[in-house]
Scaffold this motif. Sequence first.
Motif, PDB file in Angstrom:
ATOM      1  N   SER A 110       0.820  -1.205   0.000  1.00  0.00           N
ATOM      2  CA  SER A 110       0.000   0.000   0.000  1.00  0.00           C
ATOM      3  C   SER A 110       0.854   1.255   0.000  1.00  0.00           C
ATOM      4  N   ASN A 115      -4.257   2.023   7.048  1.00  0.00           N
ATOM      5  CA  ASN A 115      -5.012   0.812   6.727  1.00  0.00           C
ATOM      6  C   ASN A 115      -6.509   1.068   6.729  1.00  0.00           C
ATOM      7  N   LEU A 118      -7.310   2.202   3.315  1.00  0.00           N
ATOM      8  CA  LEU A 118      -7.303   1.087   2.369  1.00  0.00           C
ATOM      9  C   LEU A 118      -8.573   0.252   2.472  1.00  0.00           C
TER      10      LEU A 118
END
Length: 195
Positions: A110, A115, A118
């Motif tokens: 990534s 996160n 994402l």
Amino acid sequence: MSPVEGENPNSHPRVEEIPPSMTVLDDAGVQFVTRTTTFLLDIQFNNGSLIIPNFRVDDWTETLFRNLIAFEQCHDHQMKYISQFMFLMGGMIKTSKDVDLLIEHGIISSALGSNDDLSALFNRIGQGVAVNSQTYRYLILSQRLNAYCKAPWHRWKAILKRDYFNTPWKLASTIAAIILLVLTLIQTICSILSL
């Protein structure tokens, strides 16, 4: 609840078609394996191992996948490969913990901020993507993953491995505790029989 008129009733996924999230798979003891390939859609599940090709997520990923999905939806293709892939990944990635597992195992690289960003990206891309259960490419994969997660033996084995056998010291102390328990049981039986 009846389907909207003109809508295909097979476009609504059944529960066994929706794949479990990565954390549920991890709790069930599924091993995550990555491989480098140019064919992103080749996802397999063999003997408790989920094999997913590595891919990179950056600022252009959402735009690319949204455009590919729009292209598939506008053209009358029998197989909507990207839509089905994003439906699968949207089912597997629900929270940032799911993303943590994917990054930890080298499946996703990534270039995004966090996160949470994402997981939100995959939820946004997969939102509103419908799949036809008759042509769903990952139907058998999803069914096998769901069946694996429902089997209690896999979950128990994963808990034992994760909580009791993950270090040599825990393994040794667990074996010692089992031996002590067996010896105590034998002593109790012998004392009862001698009465």
